[in-house]
Design a protein around this motif. Structure first.
Motif, short mmCIF file in Angstrom:
data_model
loop_
_atom_site.label_atom_id
_atom_site.label_comp_id
_atom_site.label_asym_id
_atom_site.label_seq_id
_atom_site.Cartn_x
_atom_site.Cartn_y
_atom_site.Cartn_z
N ILE A 106 0.85 -1.19 0.00
CA ILE A 106 0.00 0.00 0.00
C ILE A 106 0.89 1.24 0.00
O ILE A 106 1.76 1.38 0.84
N GLU A 107 0.65 2.10 -0.96
CA GLU A 107 1.42 3.35 -1.04
C GLU A 107 0.77 4.38 -0.12
O GLU A 107 -0.44 4.53 -0.11
N GLN A 108 1.60 5.08 0.64
CA GLN A 108 1.07 6.09 1.56
C GLN A 108 0.41 7.23 0.79
O GLN A 108 -0.56 7.81 1.27
N ALA A 109 0.97 7.56 -0.38
CA ALA A 109 0.41 8.58 -1.26
C ALA A 109 0.07 9.90 -0.58
O ALA A 109 -1.04 10.41 -0.69
N ARG A 128 5.54 12.95 -8.74
CA ARG A 128 4.47 12.02 -8.33
C ARG A 128 4.78 10.59 -8.80
O ARG A 128 4.51 9.63 -8.10
N ILE A 129 5.36 10.47 -9.98
CA ILE A 129 5.65 9.12 -10.48
C ILE A 129 6.65 8.43 -9.55
O ILE A 129 6.47 7.27 -9.17
N PHE A 184 2.06 9.54 6.78
CA PHE A 184 1.49 8.19 6.89
C PHE A 184 2.56 7.11 6.89
O PHE A 184 2.31 5.98 6.47
N THR A 221 4.79 15.36 -2.09
CA THR A 221 5.75 14.28 -2.32
C THR A 221 6.99 14.48 -1.42
O THR A 221 7.21 15.56 -0.90
N ILE A 261 -0.17 13.86 -0.32
CA ILE A 261 -0.36 14.81 -1.43
C ILE A 261 0.94 15.59 -1.67
O ILE A 261 1.27 15.93 -2.80
N MET A 305 3.94 2.31 7.47
CA MET A 305 2.69 2.84 6.94
C MET A 305 1.57 2.48 7.89
O MET A 305 1.19 1.32 7.98
#
Ligand code: FES
Ligand code: FES
Lengths: 160, 563
Positions: free
Chosen positions: B206-209, B293-294, B264, B213, B211, B375
């Motif tokens: 699971i990516e924390q993502a 973002r990538i 996160f 970076t 907003i 995470m």
């Protein structure tokens, strides 16, 4: 690298900058104008952190070429409070705990303002629709939706 | 708004506290809603340069050669960093706590072990020029076999991922290839169980993502120091990591942070700060290294994948009498924090339930996937997903309501769980009751009458005879050296009287237990800083019988202390 002169009005002030070919409006606002309220979250039009109003319409500034703002009027979140008075939306965001890390907040506020400027008393669905371009990873959206509805519905807050 | 259920937890919080339990405005809120909160990337410094990395396109490959000559001539390029430029080009995050071996380079030199691993860093006048030069670096790779599955990685003959851990498993306490939990005798209990159910569960990474970076801006400051603006979640952790990698005294670094645009767990790895500071040292200019973002989604560390095997023995009346688990944590190519996640997992098992026989083996396994890290409850939340799925299946199997099934097995105050500690402040019974109420889920009167405060302790507080893998037996009451006997902590609620009035029969402990004998006095150490009685106001304060904070015991948590 050739530069293009671009003139626009931002938060009520006229600006003229030289933009690099291919430079995004977000980059120009943050670097050349020095207004860091709009954020970089993805640079590909998916998160809404860079949202600004151009002639009152919400736009994702990271995927707009700076030249496209020529002759337009831009508004960012740093213009919401005026003369030491915060905007009703800001007040509502504060009381509803609608910002946690705060990174999506400048974009969210612009999406909300664009809505309320057009639809003073939106339904919950209209609010959800209005912020559907904006990602928030912290709040789970409910506090944001409630804040926007409160700002719209609460007259005392509106005259704050 | 939070709901404080004083009816359920009357003693949870003193009413005379001034701040705790009352809503208060965050101090950073005004900055957030006016767009004026300064995040790290809102700092613009004169002459700032931009750093971008050349990354491996292979999951596993030997690096034959690196040719940066075309990149060096690329417009705007100021400096190119290679592994040899990094003073200490091997690190592991938890080395600051003497846990684990240094196993990850800042820039790969001879081999790459995951897709996206940085090999070369380009520092240029603009981001665009840095990217252009990145595309001109020529790296010759010899692709190697890669392994992506935790169980495949443990098979004989599997490609060895990480040269520091050649058997593809993290090493605990200098010798063990996994973390082991033994409590009671699961095999015997399986024989006595009415039903046995074994299932397999798989969690994806699971990516924390966040907003914002990951990134950092470093700049030379006065007096030979470097100032660093960063979104690191652990500011001083990141500072010390940077000092170690750059072989600098930590007082040469001035970190400014604490404003994190969402973390996160994804902003503890401190990968940007060392390279940004190194760039500032070698160019004398401010250097900004921010992931796009990538990169954030593809190469910054996620929570790793997990695989769980759960085998449970359950009785017709609903009692789970045995739980055996094998857990594989996919650590990716290098240790970041997964090794610690596996420890948390084992401390948490068998979940919030009192089960008299528990056995678990947790492995932290290296694969050629992106290194995994912290995470949101990593090591515990994924395990809970598996356990709760299993609980539903078990309830279905014996024909019991799933909510009531959880109440039957819920841990209660005074119980001793598999970690051999007394449970206190338990609340699962009440959580299930409130959840059922809110969902209009019918509960029987008996289930509604249950409470976490009653029914615990007594036989449920006995540490059973524990069967070891070599056939030996740890006698009832055994606890690891240097740990407290259960019940020596100050309880934060009235002590539960050992029941017999419990409506629920005590679970059958397979071996007939004898009362726990307290360990020898010299083994007693101060209680860890955890449930204390709420501190009264100074005027009435009592002399404390125990120190407020425990001395650090790395031996039980992190293995041997190395420094
Ligand atoms: S930064 Fe523009 S949409 Fe994400
Ligand atoms: S408040 Fe953190 S992303 Fe919305």
């Amino acid at each position: 690298m050739p530069k293009t002169p671009v003139q626009f009005r931002i938060n009520g002030t006229d600006k003229a900058v030289f933009a690099d070919g291919g430079q995004s409006l977000l980059d120009v606002i943050r670097r050349e104008v020095g207004d860091t309220a709009p954020k970089y979250g993805c640079g590909q039009g998916t998160c809404g952190a860079c949202m600004v109003l151009i002639d009152g319409e919400p736009h994702l500034s990271c995927i707009l070429l700076a030249e496209m703002a020529d002759g337009r009027s831009i508004e960012t979140a740093s213009n919401l409070d005026q003369g030491g008075q915060i905007h009703p939306l800001q007040d509502a965001f504060m009381t509803h705990f609608a910002a946690q890390c705060g990174f999506c907040t400048p974009g969210m506020l612009m999406a909300a303002k664009a809505l309320l400027d057009k639809v003073p008393n939106p339904t919950r669905e209209q609010v959800i629709d209005a912020i559907s371009d904006n990602l928030c990873r912290c709040t789970g959206y409910e506090p944001i939706i409630n804040a926007i509805l409160d700002a719209a519905q609460n007259p005392s807050r509106r005259s704050a | 708004m939070l709901e404080f259920r004083k009816d359920l937890f009357a003693n949870e919080r003193d009413d005379n506290l001034n701040e705790v339990g009352k809503p208060t405005q965050r101090q950073d809120m005004a900055g957030h809603v006016t767009g004026r909160t300064p995040f790290f990337d809102d700092h613009r410094l004169d002459g700032m340069l931009h750093l971008k990395c050349v990354r491996s396109p292979h999951h596993s490959a030997r690096i034959r050669s690196i040719d940066v000559s075309a990149a060096e001539r690329s417009p705007g390029v100021r400096r190119i960093l290679r592994g040899a430029d990094v003073p200490v080009n091997l690190n592991t995050l938890l080395s600051l706590l003497a846990f684990g071996e240094d196993d990850e380079p800042s820039l790969a030199t001879d081999q790459v072990r995951y897709k996206g691993e940085p090999v070369v860093a380009i520092i240029a006048d603009s981001e665009r020029e840095a990217w252009e030069a990145v595309s001109k670096v020529r790296v010759a790779y010899d692709p190697l076999p890669a392994v992506f599955d935790v169980e495949e990685a443990l098979k004989p003959g599997a490609p060895s991922v990480n040269p520091v851990y050649t058997r593809n498993t993290f090493t605990y306490h200098d010798k063990y290839d996994h973390v082991k939990l033994r409590f009671g005798d699961v095999e015997r209990a399986f024989q006595e169980a009415d039903f046995v159910l074994e299932e397999r569960y798989q969690m994806s990474p699971i990516e924390q993502a966040p907003i914002e970076t990951n990134g950092a801006i470093a700049a030379p400051e006065v007096n030979d120091r470097y100032i660093v603006y960063t979104c690191a979640q652990g500011l001083f952790f990141s500072l010390d990591t940077t000092a170690k990698i750059l072989d600098l005294p930590s007082n040469k670094l001035h970190f400014i942070g604490g404003t994190v645009g969402g973390g996160f767990g994804g902003k503890v790895d401190s990968l940007c700060e060392p390279l940004a500071v190194l760039g500032a040292m070698l160019t004398g200019r401010p250097v900004r290294y921010v992931l796009n973002r990538i990169e954030e989604m593809q190469v910054s560390a996620p929570r790793g994948a997990e695989r769980h095997y759960i085998k449970d023995g359950v009785m017709r009346d609903g009692r789970i009498i045995a739980r055996k688990m094998t857990v594989y944590f996919d650590c990716g190519a290098y240790t970041r924090l997964t090794s610690y996640g596996a420890l948390k997992c084992v401390a948490h098992l068998p979940g919030p339930y009192t089960i008299p026989n528990v056995s678990a083996d947790a492995y932290c396994v290296f694969t050629n996937r992106i290194p995994a890290t912290a995470m949101r409850g990593f090591g515990v939340t994924g395990v809970d997903f598996a356990i709760e799925c299993q609980m539903d299946k078990l309830a279905h199997l014996i024909g019991m309501d799933p909510m009531e099934f959880r109440i039957v097995n819920a841990y209660r105050d005074g119980d001793v769980k598999a970690h051999r500690e007394h449970a206190s402040n338990t609340a699962l019974v009440e959580c299930v009751q409130v959840a059922a109420e809110k969902a209009s889920w019918p509960l029987s009167d008996a289930a509604r009458a249950q409470s976490s405060l009653t029914g615990g302790g007594g036989e449920r507080a006995i540490i059973p005879d524990t069967r070891l893998d070599d056939g030996g037996v740890r006698p009832a009451g055994w606890r690891p050296e240097g740990t407290l006997p259960p019940g020596t902590r100050a309880p934060s609620r009235p002590q539960v009287t050992p029941q017999p009035s419990a409506p629920r029969p005590p679970p059958i402990a397979a071996p007939q237990p004898t009362p726990a004998s307290p360990p020898p006095a010299q083994e007693q150490v101060p209680a860890p800083a955890a449930p204390q009685t709420p501190t009264p106001p100074p005027a009435q304060s009592q002399p404390q019988s125990q120190p407020r904070y425990a001395r650090t015991r790395f031996s039980t948590v992190f293995g041997t202390r190395r420094r």
